[in-house]
Design a protein around this motif. Structure first.
Motif, mmCIF file in Angstrom:
data_model
loop_
_atom_site.group_PDB
_atom_site.id
_atom_site.type_symbol
_atom_site.label_atom_id
_atom_site.label_comp_id
_atom_site.label_asym_id
_atom_site.label_seq_id
_atom_site.Cartn_x
_atom_site.Cartn_y
_atom_site.Cartn_z
ATOM 1 N N LYS A 1 -4.756 2.667 -4.924
ATOM 2 C CA LYS A 1 -5.556 3.841 -5.767
ATOM 3 C C LYS A 1 -4.874 5.131 -5.679
ATOM 4 O O LYS A 1 -4.689 5.957 -6.411
ATOM 5 C CB LYS A 1 -6.782 4.283 -5.012
ATOM 6 C CG LYS A 1 -7.566 5.285 -5.847
ATOM 7 C CD LYS A 1 -8.823 5.165 -5.512
ATOM 8 C CE LYS A 1 -9.958 6.382 -6.045
ATOM 9 N NZ LYS A 1 -10.036 6.224 -7.521
ATOM 10 N N PHE A 2 -3.804 5.538 -4.630
ATOM 11 C CA PHE A 2 -3.036 6.815 -4.348
ATOM 12 C C PHE A 2 -1.705 6.397 -4.125
ATOM 13 O O PHE A 2 -1.216 5.833 -3.391
ATOM 14 C CB PHE A 2 -3.636 7.406 -3.104
ATOM 15 C CG PHE A 2 -5.282 7.675 -2.859
ATOM 16 C CD1 PHE A 2 -5.578 8.919 -3.738
ATOM 17 C CD2 PHE A 2 -5.926 6.992 -2.378
ATOM 18 C CE1 PHE A 2 -7.053 9.089 -3.783
ATOM 19 C CE2 PHE A 2 -7.552 7.338 -2.151
ATOM 20 C CZ PHE A 2 -7.954 8.259 -2.886
ATOM 21 N N THR A 3 -1.081 7.006 -5.264
ATOM 22 C CA THR A 3 0.487 6.781 -5.247
ATOM 23 C C THR A 3 0.979 7.674 -4.059
ATOM 24 O O THR A 3 2.118 7.391 -3.518
ATOM 25 C CB THR A 3 1.253 7.267 -6.568
ATOM 26 O OG1 THR A 3 0.789 8.393 -6.931
ATOM 27 C CG2 THR A 3 0.830 6.275 -7.633
ATOM 28 N N SER A 4 0.533 8.794 -3.398
ATOM 29 C CA SER A 4 1.054 9.444 -2.597
ATOM 30 C C SER A 4 0.573 8.982 -1.129
ATOM 31 O O SER A 4 0.840 9.955 -0.150
ATOM 32 C CB SER A 4 0.509 10.934 -2.866
ATOM 33 O OG SER A 4 -0.893 10.959 -2.793
ATOM 34 N N TYR A 5 -0.033 7.785 -1.117
ATOM 35 C CA TYR A 5 -0.492 7.415 0.295
ATOM 36 C C TYR A 5 0.517 7.215 1.064
ATOM 37 O O TYR A 5 1.639 6.799 0.933
ATOM 38 C CB TYR A 5 -1.248 6.028 0.044
ATOM 39 C CG TYR A 5 -2.315 5.793 1.370
ATOM 40 C CD1 TYR A 5 -3.289 6.584 1.518
ATOM 41 C CD2 TYR A 5 -1.974 4.910 2.270
ATOM 42 C CE1 TYR A 5 -4.253 6.478 2.561
ATOM 43 C CE2 TYR A 5 -2.717 4.707 3.466
ATOM 44 C CZ TYR A 5 -3.947 5.505 3.511
ATOM 45 O OH TYR A 5 -4.651 5.195 4.731
ATOM 46 N N PRO A 6 0.232 7.881 2.502
ATOM 47 C CA PRO A 6 1.257 8.000 3.527
ATOM 48 C C PRO A 6 1.820 6.523 3.961
ATOM 49 O O PRO A 6 1.195 5.516 4.141
ATOM 50 C CB PRO A 6 0.687 8.579 4.769
ATOM 51 C CG PRO A 6 -0.377 9.306 4.016
ATOM 52 C CD PRO A 6 -0.894 8.703 3.038
ATOM 53 N N LYS A 7 3.312 6.275 3.747
ATOM 54 C CA LYS A 7 3.829 4.934 3.735
ATOM 55 C C LYS A 7 3.690 4.527 5.250
ATOM 56 O O LYS A 7 4.016 3.295 5.539
ATOM 57 C CB LYS A 7 5.237 5.092 3.204
ATOM 58 C CG LYS A 7 5.211 5.550 1.881
ATOM 59 C CD LYS A 7 4.857 4.106 0.938
ATOM 60 C CE LYS A 7 5.210 4.653 -0.789
ATOM 61 N NZ LYS A 7 4.003 4.439 -1.478
ATOM 62 N N HIS A 8 3.851 5.342 6.156
ATOM 63 C CA HIS A 8 4.082 5.073 7.645
ATOM 64 C C HIS A 8 2.748 4.692 8.232
ATOM 65 O O HIS A 8 2.698 4.074 9.206
ATOM 66 C CB HIS A 8 4.526 6.322 8.434
ATOM 67 C CG HIS A 8 3.392 7.399 8.492
ATOM 68 N ND1 HIS A 8 3.327 8.474 7.430
ATOM 69 C CD2 HIS A 8 2.724 7.795 9.520
ATOM 70 C CE1 HIS A 8 2.461 9.281 7.808
ATOM 71 N NE2 HIS A 8 2.022 9.032 8.851
ATOM 72 N N ARG A 9 1.669 4.870 7.642
ATOM 73 C CA ARG A 9 0.340 4.597 7.937
ATOM 74 C C ARG A 9 0.123 2.801 8.083
ATOM 75 O O ARG A 9 0.335 2.063 7.062
ATOM 76 C CB ARG A 9 -0.865 4.841 7.425
ATOM 77 C CG ARG A 9 -1.095 6.292 7.594
ATOM 78 C CD ARG A 9 -2.231 6.749 6.806
ATOM 79 N NE ARG A 9 -2.621 8.415 6.806
ATOM 80 C CZ ARG A 9 -3.746 8.811 6.146
ATOM 81 N NH1 ARG A 9 -4.720 8.071 5.723
ATOM 82 N NH2 ARG A 9 -3.725 10.204 6.358
#
Length: 128
Positions: free
Chosen positions: A112-120
Motif C-alpha cells: 500500500k505504501f511505497t514510502s514504507y520503511p525498508k528496515h522494518r
C-alpha cells in the motif's frame, strides 16, 4: 506453617512479572499510536484510511503489538517456572498465530505504501 510470603516468591516470578508489565505497557503504547492515526487531538475520528505508524516499537517492526502479545504469554510461562508444558503449547500457538497476522499486515503495508520503511521487520525486531 511458619513460612512467610517471601519464601514462596522465586526469581522467575519477579522476572515474569517485570516482563509482563514491560510488554503490556509497550502493547498499550502501540495500540494508542494506532488509534491516534485516525483521530484528531480532540479524539474525533477523522478517517478510516490506513496510515504508516511511527513511534515506540513501530520503528523496528510493523506489528509491535503482536510481538508484545507474544512477550506477555512468554512472561506468564516464565512466571510458571518455565516447566509447564501445556502453557508452552499455548505460547507456540500465540507465536504462530501472531506471526502469520504480522506477515500479512507487513505485506499489506509494503504493497500500500511505497514510502514504507525498508528496515522494518514484520514481527520480531532485527529478526523476522
Amino acid at each position: 506453617s511458619g513460612k512467610g510470603l517471601s519464601v514462596q516468591i522465586f526469581w522467575y516470578h519477579i522476572i515474569g512479572v517485570v516482563v509482563y508489565i514491560w510488554a503490556s505497557l509497550h502493547q498499550h503504547r502501540c495500540l494508542v499510536i494506532l488509534a491516534n492515526l485516525r483521530k484528531s487531538k480532540s479524539g474525533e475520528v477523522l478517517s478510516l484510511h490506513h496510515r504508516i505508524p511511527f513511534g515506540d516499537w513501530f520503528e523496528r517492526v510493523s506489528c509491535p503489538h503482536y510481538f508484545a502479545e507474544l512477550l506477555i504469554y512468554i512472561s506468564m510461562a516464565i512466571t510458571f517456572g518455565c516447566h509447564n508444558v501445556t502453557w508452552w503449547f499455548v505460547v507456540m500457538y500465540v507465536f504462530f498465530n501472531q506471526a502469520l497476522a504480522a506477515v500479512l499486515c507487513h505485506e499489506f503495508y509494503q504493497e500500500k505504501f511505497t514510502s514504507y520503511p525498508k528496515h522494518r521487520k514484520a514481527f520480531i525486531p532485527f529478526m523476522f
